[in-house]
Design a protein around this motif. Structure first.
Motif, PDB file in Angstrom:
ATOM      1  N   TYR A  76      16.503  -5.660   1.516  1.00  0.00           N
ATOM      2  CA  TYR A  76      15.107  -6.089   1.380  1.00  0.00           C
ATOM      3  C   TYR A  76      14.493  -6.383   2.749  1.00  0.00           C
ATOM      4  O   TYR A  76      13.332  -6.055   2.997  1.00  0.00           O
ATOM      5  N   SER A  77      15.266  -7.005   3.623  1.00  0.00           N
ATOM      6  CA  SER A  77      14.765  -7.287   4.969  1.00  0.00           C
ATOM      7  C   SER A  77      14.524  -6.000   5.744  1.00  0.00           C
ATOM      8  O   SER A  77      13.547  -5.896   6.489  1.00  0.00           O
ATOM      9  N   TYR A  78      15.401  -5.029   5.575  1.00  0.00           N
ATOM     10  CA  TYR A  78      15.213  -3.760   6.281  1.00  0.00           C
ATOM     11  C   TYR A  78      14.029  -2.965   5.723  1.00  0.00           C
ATOM     12  O   TYR A  78      13.339  -2.277   6.471  1.00  0.00           O
ATOM     13  N   ASN A  79      13.766  -3.080   4.435  1.00  0.00           N
ATOM     14  CA  ASN A  79      12.557  -2.467   3.887  1.00  0.00           C
ATOM     15  C   ASN A  79      11.320  -3.137   4.475  1.00  0.00           C
ATOM     16  O   ASN A  79      10.336  -2.464   4.808  1.00  0.00           O
ATOM     17  N   ALA A  80      11.371  -4.462   4.617  1.00  0.00           N
ATOM     18  CA  ALA A  80      10.250  -5.184   5.237  1.00  0.00           C
ATOM     19  C   ALA A  80      10.098  -4.775   6.701  1.00  0.00           C
ATOM     20  O   ALA A  80       8.976  -4.614   7.199  1.00  0.00           O
ATOM     21  N   MET A  81      11.220  -4.587   7.411  1.00  0.00           N
ATOM     22  CA  MET A  81      11.169  -4.140   8.802  1.00  0.00           C
ATOM     23  C   MET A  81      10.522  -2.767   8.916  1.00  0.00           C
ATOM     24  O   MET A  81       9.721  -2.523   9.827  1.00  0.00           O
ATOM     25  N   LEU A  82      10.868  -1.884   8.002  1.00  0.00           N
ATOM     26  CA  LEU A  82      10.291  -0.546   8.005  1.00  0.00           C
ATOM     27  C   LEU A  82       8.784  -0.613   7.773  1.00  0.00           C
ATOM     28  O   LEU A  82       8.013   0.068   8.458  1.00  0.00           O
ATOM     29  N   SER A  83       8.369  -1.456   6.855  1.00  0.00           N
ATOM     30  CA  SER A  83       6.934  -1.639   6.602  1.00  0.00           C
ATOM     31  C   SER A  83       6.235  -2.220   7.830  1.00  0.00           C
ATOM     32  O   SER A  83       5.147  -1.770   8.210  1.00  0.00           O
ATOM     33  N   LEU A  84       6.853  -3.213   8.464  1.00  0.00           N
ATOM     34  CA  LEU A  84       6.288  -3.817   9.668  1.00  0.00           C
ATOM     35  C   LEU A  84       6.194  -2.788  10.798  1.00  0.00           C
ATOM     36  O   LEU A  84       5.199  -2.733  11.523  1.00  0.00           O
ATOM     37  N   PHE A  85       7.221  -1.968  10.933  1.00  0.00           N
ATOM     38  CA  PHE A  85       7.227  -0.918  11.949  1.00  0.00           C
ATOM     39  C   PHE A  85       6.009  -0.012  11.786  1.00  0.00           C
ATOM     40  O   PHE A  85       5.278   0.244  12.741  1.00  0.00           O
ATOM     41  N   PHE A  86       5.793   0.477  10.565  1.00  0.00           N
ATOM     42  CA  PHE A  86       4.658   1.371  10.337  1.00  0.00           C
ATOM     43  C   PHE A  86       3.326   0.643  10.472  1.00  0.00           C
ATOM     44  O   PHE A  86       2.359   1.203  10.985  1.00  0.00           O
ATOM     45  N   PHE A  87       3.263  -0.602  10.031  1.00  0.00           N
ATOM     46  CA  PHE A  87       2.034  -1.380  10.170  1.00  0.00           C
ATOM     47  C   PHE A  87       1.662  -1.544  11.639  1.00  0.00           C
ATOM     48  O   PHE A  87       0.519  -1.298  12.035  1.00  0.00           O
ATOM     49  N   LEU A  88       2.630  -1.960  12.463  1.00  0.00           N
ATOM     50  CA  LEU A  88       2.349  -2.163  13.890  1.00  0.00           C
ATOM     51  C   LEU A  88       2.029  -0.844  14.593  1.00  0.00           C
ATOM     52  O   LEU A  88       1.173  -0.792  15.477  1.00  0.00           O
ATOM     53  N   LYS A  89       2.692   0.202  14.193  1.00  0.00           N
ATOM     54  CA  LYS A  89       2.476   1.502  14.825  1.00  0.00           C
ATOM     55  C   LYS A  89       1.128   2.112  14.421  1.00  0.00           C
ATOM     56  O   LYS A  89       0.402   2.635  15.259  1.00  0.00           O
ATOM     57  N   ILE A  90       0.798   2.028  13.144  1.00  0.00           N
ATOM     58  CA  ILE A  90      -0.441   2.661  12.673  1.00  0.00           C
ATOM     59  C   ILE A  90      -1.654   1.776  12.937  1.00  0.00           C
ATOM     60  O   ILE A  90      -2.654   2.228  13.493  1.00  0.00           O
TER      61      ILE A  90
END
Length: 192
Positions: free
Chosen positions: A101-115
């Motif tokens: 669950y934390s890694y899914n949140a990290m992936l979402s954060l990654f795309f949020f910060l990048k986009i």
């Protein structure tokens, strides 16, 4: 609720094992694809995806084997062949699997910060180590707490080992009744 018959239990375990094997196959394919694209892509993205897949694969393995790892001395399950230690190991790794669950949140954060903010690779890579540490520690702490407090027993609902009190505790069971007495606390820590 009535306990499962042997045939029903075999069916539930078979479906669980098949689902776990499909998850493991998907993770292996994903890890292979990451390995093939490693040199060309964003390494931060691939590392997050690699950790997510590795933890998911580990979790799927332990889910598939958790039914047979339940302790024979405490369960009425037909397929159980394990002991307290195998149940504790299964419970530990299933609890550690909450890192997914934390890694899914990290992936979402990654795309949020990048986009949204156009964050470049360098600042993202500096942030990544802290995110990995937080994700792994958030899963490892409750998993270790469950081992220390001996809360991994047969689940009240479902097949496998998790944070639970001992099922069918006999009267006057002495020190063995202590096992699982802190299961609710560990469940709350895992949920937080």
């Amino acid at each position: 609720m009535a306990p499962l018959s042997r045939d029903q239990e075999v069916l539930v375990v078979t479906v669980s094992i098949m689902a776990s094997l499909m998850a493991i196959c998907g993770d292996v394919i994903l890890i292979y694809a990451i390995r093939k694209r490693w040199a060309k892509g964003d390494k931060t993205y691939y590392r997050i995806l690699l950790f997510l897949s590795a933890i998911d694969m580990l979790n799927a393995f332990w889910y598939a084997s958790s039914t047979v790892l339940m302790p024979v001395e405490y369960t009425s399950r037909h397929l159980a062949v394990g002991n307290v230690a195998s149940c504790a190991a299964s419970g530990f790794f299933i609890s550690f699997g909450t890192a997914i669950y934390s890694y899914n949140a990290m992936l979402s954060l990654f795309f949020f910060l990048k986009i949204r903010y156009g964050m470049k690779k360098r600042p993202m890579a500096r942030l990544e180590i802290y995110l990995h540490a937080a994700a792994l520690m958030a899963a490892l702490a409750p998993a270790m707490l469950g081992l220390v407090l001996e809360t991994y027993n047969e689940m009240d609902v479902g097949l496998g080992c998790w944070n639970a009190g001992l099922p069918n505790s006999p009267e006057g069971c002495g020190d063995t009744c202590i096992r699982g007495s802190q299961a609710r606390l560990v469940g709350y820590v895992t949920a937080v």
